[in-house]
Design a protein around this motif. Sequence first.
Motif, PDB file in Angstrom:
ATOM      1  N   UNK A 222       0.835  -1.217   0.000  1.00 46.08           N
ATOM      2  CA  UNK A 222       0.000   0.000   0.000  1.00 46.08           C
ATOM      3  C   UNK A 222       0.862   1.255   0.000  1.00 46.08           C
ATOM      4  N   UNK A 223       1.956   1.203   0.736  1.00 43.00           N
ATOM      5  CA  UNK A 223       2.862   2.361   0.776  1.00 43.00           C
ATOM      6  C   UNK A 223       3.460   2.629  -0.601  1.00 43.00           C
ATOM      7  N   UNK A 228       3.099   5.881  -6.115  1.00 42.43           N
ATOM      8  CA  UNK A 228       2.881   5.869  -7.560  1.00 42.43           C
ATOM      9  C   UNK A 228       1.715   6.755  -7.981  1.00 42.43           C
ATOM     10  N   UNK A 229       0.925   7.202  -7.020  1.00 42.51           N
ATOM     11  CA  UNK A 229      -0.217   8.073  -7.322  1.00 42.51           C
ATOM     12  C   UNK A 229       0.271   9.476  -7.689  1.00 42.51           C
ATOM     13  N   UNK A 235      -0.357   5.754   3.003  1.00 43.69           N
ATOM     14  CA  UNK A 235      -0.908   4.395   3.098  1.00 43.69           C
ATOM     15  C   UNK A 235      -2.386   4.419   3.452  1.00 43.69           C
ATOM     16  N   UNK A 236      -2.780   5.299   4.393  1.00 47.41           N
ATOM     17  CA  UNK A 236      -4.184   5.366   4.804  1.00 47.41           C
ATOM     18  C   UNK A 236      -5.068   5.832   3.655  1.00 47.41           C
ATOM     19  N   UNK A 240      -8.093   3.738   2.014  1.00 44.91           N
ATOM     20  CA  UNK A 240      -9.432   4.330   1.916  1.00 44.91           C
ATOM     21  C   UNK A 240      -9.990   4.167   0.502  1.00 44.91           C
ATOM     22  N   UNK A 241      -9.178   4.434  -0.521  1.00 43.25           N
ATOM     23  CA  UNK A 241      -9.654   4.335  -1.907  1.00 43.25           C
ATOM     24  C   UNK A 241      -9.924   2.889  -2.317  1.00 43.25           C
TER      25      UNK A 241
END
Length: 253
Positions: A222-223, A228-229, A235-236, A240-241
């Motif tokens: 997740x991190x 990459x976004x 991470x949170x 959430x997404x």
Amino acid sequence: MSFAKDVKTELENVIPNARHCQLAEMSGIDSFSQKNIDESTIAGRKFFTLTRKTSIINRVIEANLNNSCCKRAFLRGAFLASGQVADPNKGYNLEFVCPTSEAKDILSECLSSFSIEAKCTVRKGLQILYIKEAEAVVDTLNVLGAHKSLMLLENLRAEKDFRNLINRKVNCETANIAKTAKAANKQIDDIRKIEECMGLDKLPEPLRQMAKIRLEYVDSSLTELGKLMDPPIGKSGVNHRLRKLSEIASTIQ
């Protein structure tokens, strides 16, 4: 050679300086020997070594167990005559075979004076005082004077504890990896469901970008996905997404 024999061989060479302690050890050997004392045994050799030092001929030996040093010597003699200790690679157990209830009570009192509590059981009609806790076994070896054997046991114990710690960490990490992989597979299944049934283009931009990155980087954490976004998120935010995508997938029949 067994660990028990190693301990007894070490104790054979522990000779008390004081005559009263020598007598106490002889008393321990004499009281706990179930057969005639024979010089072919470790206990027998120690008994006759002490006999020559004390010039005692009579087998009836009175020992004064008021002193701590004499109690140690008596316990050492009792162990040489009737004691056993398990291989520490297999477990922790030290025991004395007691020929009489009186001998068992005296031995128990001596051990208690060093804060060592032994439990009692009956085996083949004989009373057995036994100690199973690792710390208590170590303490008993210390009282007996088997310091080399004690250090060996402590080293083996430390190695065993270290191996157990490593195994627990490996098992924990393996469980976490499996949990993470299961979660990632669920996320990908949900996104593909959305893609097949309604298309990713109908998602809001933040969710669409999240879905495409998750599909492209299936093994990323997740991190790593957050980095990459565009713009990067924490991470949170990723979690959430992905939960939003899962909720959308659950509404699709």
